[in-house]
Design a protein around this motif. Structure first.
Motif, PDB file in Angstrom:
ATOM      1  N   PRO A   1       1.245  -0.794  -0.012  1.00  9.35           N
ATOM      2  CA  PRO A   1      -0.069  -0.413  -0.008  1.00  9.35           C
ATOM      3  C   PRO A   1       0.590   0.657   0.054  1.00  9.35           C
ATOM      4  O   PRO A   1       2.461   0.673   0.547  1.00  9.35           O
ATOM      5  N   PRO A   2       0.199   2.404  -0.249  1.00  9.57           N
ATOM      6  CA  PRO A   2       1.219   3.745  -0.845  1.00  9.57           C
ATOM      7  C   PRO A   2       1.856   4.077   1.219  1.00  9.57           C
ATOM      8  O   PRO A   2       1.162   3.214   2.278  1.00  9.57           O
ATOM      9  N   PRO A   3       2.930   4.409   0.861  1.00  9.69           N
ATOM     10  CA  PRO A   3       3.484   4.690   2.128  1.00  9.69           C
ATOM     11  C   PRO A   3       2.719   6.171   3.352  1.00  9.69           C
ATOM     12  O   PRO A   3       1.454   6.779   2.590  1.00  9.69           O
ATOM     13  N   VAL A   4       2.633   5.406   4.761  1.00 11.30           N
ATOM     14  CA  VAL A   4       2.341   5.681   5.582  1.00 11.30           C
ATOM     15  C   VAL A   4       3.284   7.338   6.991  1.00 11.30           C
ATOM     16  O   VAL A   4       3.496   6.061   6.918  1.00 11.30           O
TER      17      VAL A   4
ATOM     18  N   PRO B   1       5.770  15.103   1.636  1.00 12.80           N
ATOM     19  CA  PRO B   1       5.731  14.612   0.025  1.00 12.80           C
ATOM     20  C   PRO B   1       4.566  13.934  -0.266  1.00 12.80           C
ATOM     21  O   PRO B   1       3.860  13.057   0.174  1.00 12.80           O
ATOM     22  N   GLU B   2       4.993  14.502  -1.599  1.00 10.42           N
ATOM     23  CA  GLU B   2       4.339  13.807  -2.423  1.00 10.42           C
ATOM     24  C   GLU B   2       3.599  12.275  -2.390  1.00 10.42           C
ATOM     25  O   GLU B   2       4.804  11.465  -2.687  1.00 10.42           O
ATOM     26  N   GLY B   3       2.291  11.934  -3.103  1.00  8.30           N
ATOM     27  CA  GLY B   3       2.103  10.215  -2.559  1.00  8.30           C
ATOM     28  C   GLY B   3       2.294   9.763  -1.033  1.00  8.30           C
ATOM     29  O   GLY B   3       1.803   8.427  -0.861  1.00  8.30           O
ATOM     30  N   VAL B   4       2.537  11.035  -0.140  1.00  8.07           N
ATOM     31  CA  VAL B   4       2.977  10.082   1.470  1.00  8.07           C
ATOM     32  C   VAL B   4       1.318  10.752   2.485  1.00  8.07           C
ATOM     33  O   VAL B   4       0.541  11.323   2.142  1.00  8.07           O
TER      34      VAL B   4
END
Length: 447
Positions: free
Chosen positions: A154-157, A380-383
């Motif tokens: 999954p995306p970074p959290v 940051p973008e995508g976090v």
């Protein structure tokens, strides 16, 4: 009887010689009187000795060396055409590669003195991507695992949380603020990178045991190993209920653009000590329950406490193909290869990193750290920002949260040796005991 005297030429010669001797003696001066000689009874001082004659001094000439005549070296035998594999290695490694000997010759000490490069800077194929160039099966397995993790992560959290607020309070009913902020979340893997300013007591106060699931792994950085970091790290693992099972070493190379310096390390520690860091790995197994209708924790047996079996827990852990030494450029934080190693080794998907900046957030991980001054709420973008409800929906308390196994990965992954009848019965002239020592009893032993 009367004696007759003879006269002749011989008697006249003798008479003339005797006359000559008397005249010579009479012409000599008389000897000094006896009283002028020193008497041994009147004086004990010896007569003065004549000074020694000076020895001539000659210059020392160099000894002549006999130089044997050099015999012409025999011509090396014609090795024939060089195989393509050796030609490729010679083109890759350069002049240090010896094709007949299949060796690489390097003088790392002279290279450090002349150029300021550390010995580990000369290690070839140190990156994980090029480590298995000559092992096609392992390279294929690495590619399959990397692709599978990239497709499922999954995306970074990120969870902004002041580090000091994560400490557990004094013993009592009040929970840790970090536990309250994370809710009921449990994690299969915990990676701890405490700040350098923290004491060991502060690190020990972290609620690691409350955040870890059963089974689970914990990784904690303990410093260069020059002080008491390794011993205190083992104490931390025992306090949290983990058993130390591995020591991962990060050997730091000079990163691109870094100034090469020589001789500026403290004299009490070696150069190698200053350029490596240790990360201790702890393991905790699942508890043992009895067979009553309402299971309750009975006890932790020695065979199951802190143990994950490769033979029965293949859904949670794989035989690792990575090494326990990471060679990569120095960086302010831990090397990213460690998290890659963890993802490849442990198949649990609930991963927590304590503590790191927002820039260290990684896909498939929850990173907790202090954004720092001026960080604000921007990430940051995508976090993604951590939310308890969304995390509980992604990882519900019930169910198994692991990376699935594919048939090809299961076929290629290293496996523990299987037990034979001789190893179970101990027969066969001691062959079973030998196989147990070499193979770890077929996966019956823990990691």
């Amino acid at each position: 009887m009367a004696t007759s005297t003879s006269s002749g030429p011989s008697s006249s010669v003798l008479s003339s010689h005797a006359a000559l001797i008397r005249s010579t003696l009479s012409s000599l001066p008389p000897p000094p009187p006896r009283s002028s000689y020193p008497s041994s009874s009147s004086s004990s001082s010896p007569l003065p000795l004549a000074p020694p004659r000076p020895r001539p001094i000659f210059p020392l000439l160099p000894k002549a060396k006999l130089i044997p005549a050099r015999r012409p070296a025999p011509a090396p035998p014609n090795p024939g055409p060089v195989p393509p594999a050796k030609r490729a290695r010679a083109a890759y490694y350069g002049n240090n590669y010896s094709a007949p000997e299949e060796t690489i010759r390097n003088d790392l000490s002279a290279d450090y003195v002349d150029r300021g490069r550390r010995p580990q800077d000369c290690i070839l194929n140190a990156s994980r991507e090029g480590r298995f160039d000559e092992y096609p099966k392992q390279k294929r397995l690495l590619h399959l695992k990397t692709s599978l993790l990239a497709s499922l992560s999954p995306p970074p959290v990120y969870h902004p949380f002041p580090p000091l607020s994560a400490l557990s309070p004094a013993p009592g009913p009040t929970p840790s603020p970090l536990l309250a902020s994370l809710g009921t979340a449990k994690f299969d893997v915990l990676l701890l990178s405490p700040p350098d300013s923290w004491s060991w007591d502060q690190v020990a106060a972290l609620p690691v045991r409350q955040l870890s699931a059963d089974p689970s792994f914990v990784f904690v950085w303990v410093g260069t190993g020059g002080g008491d970091g390794l011993e205190r790290g083992r104490e931390l693992l025992g306090r949290w209920g983990f058993r130390r099972c591995e020591d991962i070493v990060w050997v730091q190379t000079i990163r691109e653009g870094e100034e090469r310096r020589r001789g500026d390390h403290p004299p009490t520690e070696s150069l190698f000590t200053q350029t490596k860091l240790h990360c201790l790995m702890g393991i905790r197994g699942a508890p043992v329950f009895d067979s009553t209708p309402t299971p309750y924790l009975l006890r932790l047996t020695p065979s199951s406490q802190g143990t994950v079996r490769r033979s029965t827990d293949a859904h949670f852990v794989h035989c690792n193909i990575d090494v326990d030494t990471i060679v990569s450029p120095s960086a302010p934080g831990p090397p990213p290869e460690l998290q890659t190693l963890i993802e490849s080794f442990c198949l649990g998907t609930r991963r927590l990193a304590l503590f790191g900046p927002p820039s260290s957030a990684r896909a498939g991980w929850l990173t907790v750290g202090d954004p720092g001054e001026g960080g604000g709420d921007a990430l940051p973008e995508g976090v993604e920002r951590f939310e308890k409800a969304a995390w509980a929906e992604r990882f519900p308390p019930e169910g198994r949260h692991t990376v699935p196994m594919t048939p090809e990965i299961d076929l290629l992954r290293p496996k523990s040796p299987t037990r034979t009848s001789s190893s179970r019965g101990g027969g066969g002239g001691g062959g079973g005991a030998k196989q147990q020592r070499q193979g770890g009893a077929g996966g019956g032993q823990g990691i």
